[in-house]
Design a protein around this motif. Structure first.
Motif, PDB file in Angstrom:
ATOM      1  N   LYS A   1      -4.565   2.782  -3.315  1.00 44.59           N
ATOM      2  CA  LYS A   1      -5.973   3.357  -3.837  1.00 44.59           C
ATOM      3  C   LYS A   1      -7.076   3.121  -3.155  1.00 44.59           C
ATOM      4  CE  LYS A   1      -7.585   0.823  -7.726  1.00 44.59           C
ATOM      5  NZ  LYS A   1      -7.942   0.736  -9.374  1.00 44.59           N
ATOM      6  N   GLY A   2      -8.162   3.756  -3.214  1.00 43.41           N
ATOM      7  CA  GLY A   2      -9.228   3.303  -2.551  1.00 43.41           C
ATOM      8  C   GLY A   2     -10.120   2.288  -3.119  1.00 43.41           C
TER       9      GLY A   2
ATOM     10  N   LYS B   1      -7.338  -3.291   5.493  1.00 40.97           N
ATOM     11  CA  LYS B   1      -8.878  -3.281   5.900  1.00 40.97           C
ATOM     12  C   LYS B   1      -8.826  -2.441   7.271  1.00 40.97           C
ATOM     13  CE  LYS B   1     -10.295  -7.275   3.169  1.00 40.97           C
ATOM     14  NZ  LYS B   1     -10.427  -8.614   3.320  1.00 40.97           N
ATOM     15  N   PRO B   2      -9.855  -2.069   7.876  1.00 46.84           N
ATOM     16  CA  PRO B   2      -9.861  -1.367   9.155  1.00 46.84           C
ATOM     17  C   PRO B   2      -8.889  -2.239  10.256  1.00 46.84           C
ATOM     18  CG  PRO B   2     -12.061  -1.189   8.127  1.00 46.84           C
ATOM     19  CD  PRO B   2     -11.216  -2.308   7.417  1.00 46.84           C
ATOM     20  N   GLY B   3      -8.060  -1.281  10.900  1.00 42.35           N
ATOM     21  CA  GLY B   3      -7.484  -1.881  11.884  1.00 42.35           C
ATOM     22  C   GLY B   3      -5.836  -2.353  11.401  1.00 42.35           C
ATOM     23  N   ASP B   4      -5.920  -2.467   9.935  1.00 42.78           N
ATOM     24  CA  ASP B   4      -4.596  -3.005   9.506  1.00 42.78           C
ATOM     25  C   ASP B   4      -3.557  -1.846   9.424  1.00 42.78           C
ATOM     26  OD1 ASP B   4      -5.667  -5.122   9.051  1.00 42.78           O
ATOM     27  OD2 ASP B   4      -5.608  -5.211   6.644  1.00 42.78           O
TER      28      ASP B   4
ATOM     29  N   LEU C   1      -8.006  -0.271   1.426  1.00 44.15           N
ATOM     30  CA  LEU C   1      -7.101   0.288   0.466  1.00 44.15           C
ATOM     31  C   LEU C   1      -6.323  -0.721  -0.327  1.00 44.15           C
ATOM     32  CD1 LEU C   1      -5.975   3.238   2.717  1.00 44.15           C
ATOM     33  CD2 LEU C   1      -7.310   3.554   0.376  1.00 44.15           C
ATOM     34  N   ARG C   2      -6.005  -0.795  -1.476  1.00 40.19           N
ATOM     35  CA  ARG C   2      -4.734  -1.423  -2.041  1.00 40.19           C
ATOM     36  C   ARG C   2      -3.744  -0.978  -2.197  1.00 40.19           C
ATOM     37  NH1 ARG C   2      -2.970  -3.151  -7.326  1.00 40.19           N
ATOM     38  NH2 ARG C   2      -4.386  -1.829  -8.321  1.00 40.19           N
ATOM     39  N   PHE C   3      -2.636  -1.567  -1.691  1.00 37.94           N
ATOM     40  CA  PHE C   3      -1.291  -1.016  -1.695  1.00 37.94           C
ATOM     41  C   PHE C   3      -0.386  -1.776  -2.544  1.00 37.94           C
ATOM     42  CE2 PHE C   3      -3.164   0.272   2.376  1.00 37.94           C
ATOM     43  CZ  PHE C   3      -2.389   1.479   2.704  1.00 37.94           C
ATOM     44  N   HIS C   4       0.401  -1.185  -3.456  1.00 34.39           N
ATOM     45  CA  HIS C   4       1.272  -1.920  -4.049  1.00 34.39           C
ATOM     46  C   HIS C   4       2.867  -1.244  -3.530  1.00 34.39           C
ATOM     47  CE1 HIS C   4       3.055  -4.055  -7.488  1.00 34.39           C
ATOM     48  NE2 HIS C   4       3.762  -2.799  -7.579  1.00 34.39           N
TER      49      HIS C   4
ATOM     50  N   THR D   1      -2.399   3.422   8.727  1.00 36.16           N
ATOM     51  CA  THR D   1      -3.314   2.594   9.672  1.00 36.16           C
ATOM     52  C   THR D   1      -4.742   3.053   9.026  1.00 36.16           C
ATOM     53  OG1 THR D   1      -2.063   3.191  11.396  1.00 36.16           O
ATOM     54  CG2 THR D   1      -4.390   2.602  11.916  1.00 36.16           C
ATOM     55  N   VAL D   2      -5.211   2.029   8.542  1.00 37.98           N
ATOM     56  CA  VAL D   2      -6.778   2.221   7.761  1.00 37.98           C
ATOM     57  C   VAL D   2      -7.686   2.124   8.969  1.00 37.98           C
ATOM     58  CG1 VAL D   2      -8.269   0.947   6.161  1.00 37.98           C
ATOM     59  CG2 VAL D   2      -5.760   0.761   5.693  1.00 37.98           C
ATOM     60  N   LEU D   3      -8.303   3.161   8.823  1.00 37.05           N
ATOM     61  CA  LEU D   3      -9.533   3.404   9.799  1.00 37.05           C
ATOM     62  C   LEU D   3     -10.947   2.871   9.288  1.00 37.05           C
ATOM     63  CD1 LEU D   3      -8.444   7.087  10.805  1.00 37.05           C
ATOM     64  CD2 LEU D   3      -7.926   4.832  11.870  1.00 37.05           C
TER      65      LEU D   3
END
Length: 150
Positions: A94-95, A78-81, A66-69, A60-62
């Protein structure tokens, strides 16, 4: 298991791999069913491509981004995702926001969070200690399968 309360800003600190994290709910508190930790991810930082063979990992992005692969797919969090990574999925993150991003990570089952405790206890650092890091990771069903995201 009883109800668990983890107040904002609380948690057991851990700095394995030079990333600041706080264990908000531990596997010991939940009988191993889950662990939740908050992690600070500086811009450009993140783990190598890896697989959790036994755990579902929920992010949970606060704050920040972040990029996820995950299995060939790129996702920007992004926040809330919320990003859910099932067991057996090749993934990394990664940030990507300026400064430091903050993410809440849940592992189910939760014993895998103890990987970070073991790494910090032994004060291990890549690349010099990768053989030992890989041994500890295997004990928790984690396999490193590639480099960090570029």
């Amino acid at each position: 298991m009883s109800a668990i309360h983890s107040a904002l800003g609380s948690g057991e600190p851990n700095d394995a791999f030079g990333l600041q994290r706080f264990f908000r709910v531990t596997a010991a508190e939940t009988g191993g069913t889950l662990a939740i930790f908050e992690e600070m991810v500086p811009e450009g930082a993140g783990p190598p491509l890896h697989i959790h063979h036994t755990e579902t990992e929920v992010f949970t992005v606060l704050d920040g981004a972040l990029r996820f692969h995950a299995d060939g797919k790129d996702i920007t969090g992004k926040p809330g995702d919320i990003i859910v990574i099932p067991p057996g999925t090749r993934h990394a993150f990664k940030g990507i926001a300026p400064g430091t991003s903050r993410v809440l990570i849940q592992l189910t089952p939760g014993e895998g969070a103890n990987f970070f405790v073991d790494i910090a206890t032994e004060d291990l650092h890549p690349p010099d200690d990768m053989d030992r890091i890989t041994q500890i990771a295997a004990r928790y069903g984690v396999e490193f399968v590639g480099p960090p995201l570029d």
